[in-house]
Design an enzyme around this catalytic site. Structure first.
Site, PDB file in Angstrom:
ATOM      1  CG  HIS A 277      22.322  38.474  74.049  1.00 29.85           C
ATOM      2  ND1 HIS A 277      21.247  39.185  74.136  1.00 29.85           N
ATOM      3  CD2 HIS A 277      22.305  37.594  75.216  1.00 29.85           C
ATOM      4  CE1 HIS A 277      20.609  38.695  75.187  1.00 29.85           C
ATOM      5  NE2 HIS A 277      21.040  37.452  75.859  1.00 29.85           N
TER       6      HIS A 277
ATOM      7  CG  HIS B 158      23.445  32.872  76.112  1.00 28.73           C
ATOM      8  ND1 HIS B 158      23.641  33.514  77.430  1.00 28.73           N
ATOM      9  CD2 HIS B 158      22.545  33.405  75.853  1.00 28.73           C
ATOM     10  CE1 HIS B 158      22.760  34.460  77.737  1.00 28.73           C
ATOM     11  NE2 HIS B 158      21.939  34.130  76.780  1.00 28.73           N
TER      12      HIS B 158
END
Length: 115
Positions: A101, A103
């Site tokens: 993932h 940010h």
């Protein structure tokens, strides 16, 4: 999808997440522990544990993810002042969820080096 992965469970709808964007390739959710006024997690719908597990063919969703990041920054009103996109790979770099993932952070001054 991984049955033990919190991001996979959010993607499948098994647990709630505050989704700010989603399409066929990625989901963007609000971070539950924000480090900036705007802090979103951009998560591919394909389960990949870390950056080291990327393979041929992942370029499509990865490039798309950066387009989505820019669009969210514009939509939320912090694109012009600047933003940061960060990926942590493995524990020493700060990765705590084993589903790749990114940010997306904005809305405040960012320092360098980051940590």
């Amino acid at each position: 999808m991984s049955t033990n992965c919190v991001f996979c469970k959010i993607i499948s709808g098994d647990i709630p997440g505050h989704i700010v964007y989603q399409d066929d390739l990625v989901v963007a959710i609000e971070d539950i522990n924000p480090q900036a006024p705007h802090h979103y997690l951009l998560v591919p719908k394909k389960h990949i544990a870390t950056t080291l597990d990327l393979s041929e063919g992942d370029e499509t969703w990865l490039g798309h993810l950066y387009l989505v990041a820019g669009n969210i920054a514009k939509e939320k009103g912090f694109a012009e002042e600047g933003f940061r996109v960060v990926n942590n790979c493995n524990a020493a770099a700060g990765q705590t969820v084993w589903h790749i993932h990114f940010h997306l952070l904005g809305g405040r001054e960012m320092s360098w080096p980051p940590g």
